[in-house]
Write an enzyme that holds these catalytic residues in place. Structure first.
Site, mmCIF file in Angstrom:
data_model
loop_
_atom_site.group_PDB
_atom_site.id
_atom_site.type_symbol
_atom_site.label_atom_id
_atom_site.label_comp_id
_atom_site.label_asym_id
_atom_site.label_seq_id
_atom_site.Cartn_x
_atom_site.Cartn_y
_atom_site.Cartn_z
ATOM 1 N N TYR A 483 0.868 -1.178 0.000
ATOM 2 C CA TYR A 483 0.000 0.000 0.000
ATOM 3 C C TYR A 483 0.907 1.232 0.000
ATOM 4 C CZ TYR A 483 -3.981 -3.054 1.022
ATOM 5 O OH TYR A 483 -4.961 -4.020 0.960
ATOM 6 N N LYS A 484 1.612 1.390 -1.077
ATOM 7 C CA LYS A 484 2.645 2.426 -1.166
ATOM 8 C C LYS A 484 2.074 3.789 -0.796
ATOM 9 C CE LYS A 484 5.837 1.783 -4.182
ATOM 10 N NZ LYS A 484 6.178 1.503 -5.604
#
Ligand SMILES: Cc1cc2nc3c(=O)[nH]c(=O)nc-3n(C[C@H](O)[C@H](O)[C@H](O)COP(=O)(O)OP(=O)(O)OC[C@H]3O[C@@H](n4cnc5c(N)ncnc54)[C@H](O)[C@@H]3O)c2cc1C
Ligand SMILES: *[C@@H]1O[C@H](CO)[C@@H](O)[C@H](O)[C@H]1NC(C)=O
Ligand SMILES: *[C@@H]1O[C@H](CO)[C@@H](O)[C@H](O)[C@H]1NC(C)=O
Ligand SMILES: *[C@@H]1O[C@H](CO)[C@@H](O)[C@H](O)[C@H]1NC(C)=O
Ligand SMILES: *[C@@H]1O[C@H](CO)[C@@H](O)[C@H](O)[C@H]1NC(C)=O
Ligand SMILES: *[C@@H]1O[C@H](CO)[C@@H](O)[C@H](O)[C@H]1NC(C)=O
Length: 544
Positions: A483-484
């Site tokens: 979940y950059k």
């Protein structure tokens, strides 16, 4: 499939003389890359099918094709100088050799689901790049006899699930819920889904891989060695090389599984129930996964003149067994939800994949091999958290208050426990294991390209993130690499980034594994060719 490793200047010159006309007024990056790639591949690259310059009519549609977060398709976003779409593994080798030789960055894309779009754009205009789009490398070979599957990175995880189900009703694979994520980026970042409590993450079930390293060599597990094989199982994409394929170990699934969705609004006691779920979720039977999807919704969509809103928590479950046993498990472990036989739907595992992805029940599993998501793409910003102690009711109320003020907020709470608690933090780079009760994803979605609107939504989620800080993991505040979130920090655009600076975001994703990732990076890509905003840094001096 056997490219030469040195460059072949005489051949390049011959080709330049033959086809210089085509490039008369074109950009030099395209030209140089074109002439470099050609002698490196046998058979030659069919350029009309693999090489797209910004002047080609299909450039924009290819760039657009798998980009999931629409924010990063805006006209103001930096665009690739060229899109190269390999058809063979040797084309990927040539791209790495030539990109490096010419000093041009590669952005590597498998499924395009990067939350911050960093597989096809960049935070800066100042560094030109070529998009290496692997969507054509998507073959899948499932062997039930050997209990494994070789899967090329451009396939979606939904295609993998479908191909397994076509061979066997009692085999599956434990990876993501979203069926359109690409196998390349998804697995190298961890890959969790509804079978994680029983079987762990996708990376926990990888047995081999093929990768093109910074020298352009193709390595498998044996030739790459265990330290690089460790790093690519959770260390995130775009740091160590270009992954070509994964070998996955299949897991057993029952021929009939049970799914359910039970919604509870604030009026139905949602806050108390969510507190209770936080206490029990990690201890439930490992065959059971119950996540909670939380949104702000209209109180009554048919009579919504007042625009009154409430919070709806939806308990969505997958049970690896029949409904009669599920009801017993629920009676013992979480009776407060009040699950009854009429809430339960029995189906095959592959049908449950579509159900959990929230597709309409009319959609058949064949939809998965179209490689698409059923839902329209949107503009979004997301963040993640890990919870070690249940978040108190009073704080939940503070979250609801904020949700009711935002257009399309969403938060998804995933249970931990089971296999996740039994795998050591250092077994893979993914460190969020024992002691975490819940993983939370915070999201806000919107529909318009307007930058002022976007900024308001981004401010909203940052404020929420600050608000919950005291109640989630601390020192470091952990986050999921898949979940950059560029708010956590980014690398320097030019030169190398120090381990200390990169640790600001790196320790959140990888905890104590970050330093080991940097050591592996330094060994396999000392020139730091594979780089992006949150790629693993090299150690500049050995003492660092
Ligand atoms: C709608 C949606 C739902 C999601 N659901 C889940 C979920 O259920 N579970 C979960 O764990 N995650 C989920 N994710 C997160 C997802 O796992 C990550 O975004 C993942 O990185 C996507 O992989 P990709 O190949 O599609 O992305 P890409 O955008 O192609 O790549 C992501 C990153 O990996 C790099 N990369 C891509 N391919 C390669 C390669 N072949 N070799 C080396 N580096 C590469 C890219 O350069 C980039 O840095 C979801 C994301 C979205 C948008
Ligand atoms: C892209 O454009 C170039 C010239 O600008 C042309 O030679 C080439 O055939 C085009 N490629 C495709 C795939 O359309
Ligand atoms: C991108 O693709 C989507 C879906 O196919 C389409 O609706 C949209 O108009 C495209 N945008 C651009 C900029 O091409
Ligand atoms: C699958 O098998 C085919 C035929 O043997 C082969 O060409 C292909 O490369 C294989 N794919 C993978 C991912 O191993
Ligand atoms: C919404 O209002 C309509 C009309 O008053 C009513 O028939 C319906 O039951 C309400 N729905 C819910 C979910 O409360
Ligand atoms: C996608 O968008 C189109 C056009 O706005 C709309 O008609 C369609 O219903 C949407 N599909 C979904 C699944 O939301």
């Amino acid at each position: 499939m056997s490219p030469s490793t040195g460059s072949s200047f005489s051949l390049s010159i011959a080709i330049i003389l033959l086809s210089t006309q085509v490039w008369a007024d074109s950009d030099s990056i395209e030209r140089k890359f074109y002439y470099c790639v050609n002698p490196h591949t046998i058979p030659p690259v069919p350029f009309s099918k693999t090489f797209f310059t910004p002047r080609n009519a299909s450039f924009t549609s290819i760039l657009n094709s798998t980009a999931q977060n629409l924010r990063y398709l805006a006209p103001s976003e930096p665009k690739p100088k060229l899109i190269f779409t390999p058809l063979e593994e040797s084309h990927v080798q040539a791209a790495v050799i030539c990109g490096k030789e010419l000093g041009i960055q590669l952005r590597i894309r498998s499924g395009g689901h990067d939350y911050e779009g960093m597989s096809f754009t960049s935070v800066t205009e100042s560094v030109p790049f070529i998009l290496l789009d692997l969507a054509n490398l998507r073959s899948i070979n499932v062997s039930i006899e050997q209990n494994n599957a070789w899967v090329q990175v451009g396939a979606t995880i939904g295609e993998v699930y479908y191909r397994i189900s076509q061979k066997s009703q009692c085999h599956g694979f434990p990876a993501g819920l979203c069926t359109s994520v690409g196998v390349g980026g998804h697995i190298t970042g961890g890959g969790y889904g509804p079978m994680m409590r029983k079987y762990g993450l996708a990376v926990d079930n990888v047995v081999d891989a093929r990768i093109v390293d910074a020298k352009g060599r193709i390595l498998d597990r044996k030739s790459m060695g265990e330290d690089l094989f460790w790093a690519i199982r959770g260390g995130g994409g775009g740091s160590f090389g270009v992954l070509l394929a994964w070998k996955l170990r299949l897991v057993p699934v029952p021929t009939i599984v049970t799914v359910f969705t039970v919604p509870k609004t604030l009026e139905q006691g949602a806050t108390k129930l969510l507190y209770r779920w936080q206490q029990v979720a990690e201890n439930l039977d490992e065959d059971l996964f119950i996540r909670v999807l939380i949104r702000a919704v209209n109180v009554n969509s048919t009579t919504n003149q007042l625009g009154q809103r409430t919070i709806r928590t939806s308990y969505q479950g997958l049970f690896l067994g029949r409904s009669d046993r599920l009801l017993q498990v629920m009676k013992r472990g979480f009776p407060e939800l009040g699950l009854s036989q009429k809430d339960c739907k029995e189906m095959s595992w592959i049908e449950s994949v579509l159900y959990i992805a929230q597709y309409p029940s009319s959609l058949r599993p064949e939809f998965l091999i179209q490689g698409k998501s059923y839902f329209n793409r949107s503009y979004f910003k997301a963040k993640s958290d890990y919870v070690t102690e249940p978040i108190p009711e009073q704080v939940l109320e503070g979250i609801w208050e904020r949700f009711l003020k935002e257009d399309s907020p969403l938060t998804i709470w995933n249970p931990y426990g089971g296999m996740m608690s039994r795998i050591l933090e250092s077994a893979t780079p993914f460190p969020h294991r024992k002691g975490r009760k819940i993983m939370i994803q915070w999201v806000t979605l919107w529909e318009s390209e307007d930058q002022d609107r976007a900024n308001k939504h981004i401010d909203w989620i940052r404020e929420l993130y600050d608000f919950v800080a005291p109640y989630v993991s601390k020192s470091p505040r952990e986050a999921y690499a898949n979940y950059k979130d560029l708010d956590l920090g980014i690398n320097d655009v030019e030169g190398d980034t120090s381990l200390k600076k990169a640790s600001i975001w790196g320790s959140k994703y990888f905890k104590n594994n970050f330093k080991r990732l940097a050591l592996v990076k330094t060994k396999y890509d000392p020139d730091n060719y594979f780089r992006h905003e949150q790629s693993i840094p090299t150690l500049r001096v050995l003492s660092e």
